[in-house]
Design an enzyme around this catalytic site. Structure first.
Site, PDB file in Angstrom:
ATOM      1  CG  LEU A  23       9.663  -3.724  -9.028  1.00 30.83           C
ATOM      2  CD1 LEU A  23       9.073  -3.643 -10.424  1.00 30.83           C
ATOM      3  CD2 LEU A  23       8.703  -4.440  -8.084  1.00 30.83           C
ATOM      4  CD  GLU A  33       4.493  -8.384 -13.521  1.00 34.16           C
ATOM      5  OE1 GLU A  33       3.569  -8.896 -12.863  1.00 34.16           O
ATOM      6  OE2 GLU A  33       4.969  -7.272 -13.262  1.00 34.16           O
TER       7      GLU A  33
HETATM    8  N1  LIG Z   1       7.081  -7.136  -6.475  1.00 36.49           N
HETATM    9  C1  LIG Z   1       5.982  -6.436  -6.258  1.00 36.49           C
HETATM   10  O1  LIG Z   1       4.913  -6.752  -6.800  1.00 36.49           O
HETATM   11  C2  LIG Z   1       6.043  -5.246  -5.362  1.00 36.49           C
HETATM   12  C3  LIG Z   1       4.876  -4.530  -5.042  1.00 36.49           C
HETATM   13  C4  LIG Z   1       4.984  -3.450  -4.164  1.00 36.49           C
HETATM   14  C5  LIG Z   1       6.212  -3.092  -3.634  1.00 36.49           C
HETATM   15  N2  LIG Z   1       7.301  -3.812  -3.982  1.00 36.49           N
HETATM   16  C6  LIG Z   1       8.623  -3.503  -3.412  1.00 36.49           C
HETATM   17  O2  LIG Z   1       8.515  -3.615  -1.999  1.00 36.49           O
HETATM   18  C7  LIG Z   1       9.322  -2.605  -1.365  1.00 36.49           C
HETATM   19  C8  LIG Z   1       8.418  -1.676  -0.561  1.00 36.49           C
HETATM   20  O3  LIG Z   1       7.637  -2.449   0.315  1.00 36.49           O
HETATM   21  P1  LIG Z   1       7.865  -2.461   1.895  1.00 36.49           P
HETATM   22  O4  LIG Z   1       7.191  -3.679   2.400  1.00 36.49           O
HETATM   23  O5  LIG Z   1       9.302  -2.261   2.195  1.00 36.49           O
HETATM   24  O6  LIG Z   1       7.121  -1.141   2.358  1.00 36.49           O
HETATM   25  P2  LIG Z   1       5.598  -0.633   2.249  1.00 36.49           P
HETATM   26  O7  LIG Z   1       4.665  -1.627   2.814  1.00 36.49           O
HETATM   27  O8  LIG Z   1       5.317  -0.150   0.888  1.00 36.49           O
HETATM   28  O9  LIG Z   1       5.712   0.633   3.182  1.00 36.49           O
HETATM   29  C9  LIG Z   1       5.919   0.441   4.550  1.00 36.49           C
HETATM   30  C10 LIG Z   1       5.333   1.612   5.268  1.00 36.49           C
HETATM   31  O10 LIG Z   1       3.944   1.728   4.903  1.00 36.49           O
HETATM   32  C11 LIG Z   1       3.211   2.084   6.045  1.00 36.49           C
HETATM   33  N3  LIG Z   1       2.311   0.983   6.364  1.00 36.49           N
HETATM   34  C12 LIG Z   1       2.393  -0.307   5.940  1.00 36.49           C
HETATM   35  N4  LIG Z   1       1.371  -1.022   6.431  1.00 36.49           N
HETATM   36  C13 LIG Z   1       0.640  -0.170   7.169  1.00 36.49           C
HETATM   37  C14 LIG Z   1      -0.546  -0.302   7.932  1.00 36.49           C
HETATM   38  N5  LIG Z   1      -1.205  -1.482   8.037  1.00 36.49           N
HETATM   39  N6  LIG Z   1      -1.024   0.800   8.563  1.00 36.49           N
HETATM   40  C15 LIG Z   1      -0.400   1.999   8.459  1.00 36.49           C
HETATM   41  N7  LIG Z   1       0.732   2.184   7.757  1.00 36.49           N
HETATM   42  C16 LIG Z   1       1.235   1.114   7.119  1.00 36.49           C
HETATM   43  C17 LIG Z   1       4.212   2.389   7.130  1.00 36.49           C
HETATM   44  O11 LIG Z   1       4.562   3.744   6.890  1.00 36.49           O
HETATM   45  P3  LIG Z   1       5.133   4.757   8.014  1.00 36.49           P
HETATM   46  O12 LIG Z   1       6.533   4.264   8.296  1.00 36.49           O
HETATM   47  O13 LIG Z   1       5.111   6.086   7.318  1.00 36.49           O
HETATM   48  O14 LIG Z   1       4.224   4.659   9.178  1.00 36.49           O
HETATM   49  C18 LIG Z   1       5.345   1.469   6.767  1.00 36.49           C
HETATM   50  O15 LIG Z   1       6.621   1.872   7.297  1.00 36.49           O
HETATM   51  C19 LIG Z   1      10.044  -1.890  -2.486  1.00 36.49           C
HETATM   52  O16 LIG Z   1      11.268  -2.562  -2.720  1.00 36.49           O
HETATM   53  C20 LIG Z   1       9.093  -2.093  -3.668  1.00 36.49           C
HETATM   54  O17 LIG Z   1       9.766  -1.993  -4.930  1.00 36.49           O
HETATM   55  C21 LIG Z   1       7.252  -4.869  -4.819  1.00 36.49           C
END
Ligand SMILES: NC(=O)c1ccc[n+]([C@@H]2O[C@H](COP(=O)([O-])OP(=O)(O)OC[C@H]3O[C@@H](n4cnc5c(N)ncnc54)[C@H](OP(=O)(O)O)[C@@H]3O)[C@@H](O)[C@H]2O)c1
Length: 190
Positions: A23, A33
């Site tokens: 985060l 939160e």
């Molecule tokens: N502030 C908040 O409320 C909050 C909430 C959640 C996360 N976060 C933060 O966000 C970051 C992670 O999020 P991110 O956007 O980098 O990654 P993410 O969406 O969690 O993961 C990305 C991976 O998920 C898979 N993926 C995503 N969409 C897909 C779909 N439609 N179909 C199939 N596979 C799918 C793919 O995996 P593969 O590469 O294995 O194919 C993709 O590389 C972290 O920093 C976390 O702490 C913050």
């Protein structure tokens, strides 16, 4: 069946949601939160059923191993690369529509109550731009932290801000010197 798709996210003023797999405000903890996230995603409206949390692979691995799967919820991880669900996850889906189809399968249909999308950026974007009834539970963190992961601005032609929502505190919140407000948006384009 047209389920309400609930997304829950905490964002910085520039719509940043993450930094280095964590985060943006890490290591500052926003415990209340997080409790809000837990309460909203964990509490089913129908007794005896369970809510589902849908998340991308990186969000799954951003959860400390000891806290995976998120308890009392059916955890579904999305990945195009993984061939089996990561250890502890209940299900794996290769895209968003397969994840939703899974909910209507004979195995899950009777157990599942609410659906919560809990990140990350691509999944939030897909839901924000999809059709059908949707809600966005947004925590507006009022302090800017450095971010490398973002979501789009909320499109006011597709969503309206609700004046209040059951169980969601109103007014300014503050923890560890960080102020934030809870907001709930409902889709208007379905
Ligand atoms: N502030 C908040 O409320 C909050 C909430 C959640 C996360 N976060 C933060 O966000 C970051 C992670 O999020 P991110 O956007 O980098 O990654 P993410 O969406 O969690 O993961 C990305 C991976 O998920 C898979 N993926 C995503 N969409 C897909 C779909 N439609 N179909 C199939 N596979 C799918 C793919 O995996 P593969 O590469 O294995 O194919 C993709 O590389 C972290 O920093 C976390 O702490 C913050």
């Amino acid at each position: 069946m047209s389920r309400i798709l609930n997304s829950i996210v905490a964002v910085c003023p520039d719509m940043g949601i993450g930094k280095n797999g964590n985060l943006p405000w890490h290591p500052i903890r926003l415990s209340n939160e997080f409790k809000h996230f837990q309460k909203m995603t964990m509490t089913p409206l129908v007794e005896g059923k369970k809510n589902v949390v849908l998340m991308g692979r990186k969000t799954w691995f951003s959860i400390p191993a000891a806290n995976r799967p998120l308890k009392n919820r059916i955890n579904i991880v999305l990945s195009r690369e993984l061939k089996t669900a990561p250890e502890g996850a209940h299900y794996l889906a290769s895209d968003f529509s397969s994840a939703l189809h899974l909910l209507d399968s004979s195995e899950l249909e009777k157990q599942v109550d609410q659906v919560w999308i809990i990140g990350g950026s691509a999944l939030y974007k897909e839901v924000m731009e999809s059709s059908g009834p949707r809600r966005l539970f947004v925590t507006r963190v009022l302090k800017q932290f450095d971010c490398d992961t973002f979501i789009p601005d909320i499109n006011i032609n597709k969503y309206k801000l609700l004046p209040e929502f059951p169980g969601v505190p109103t007014g300014l919140q503050e923890e560890n010197g960080v102020q934030y407000v809870f907001e709930v948006y409902e889709s208007t384009d379905h």
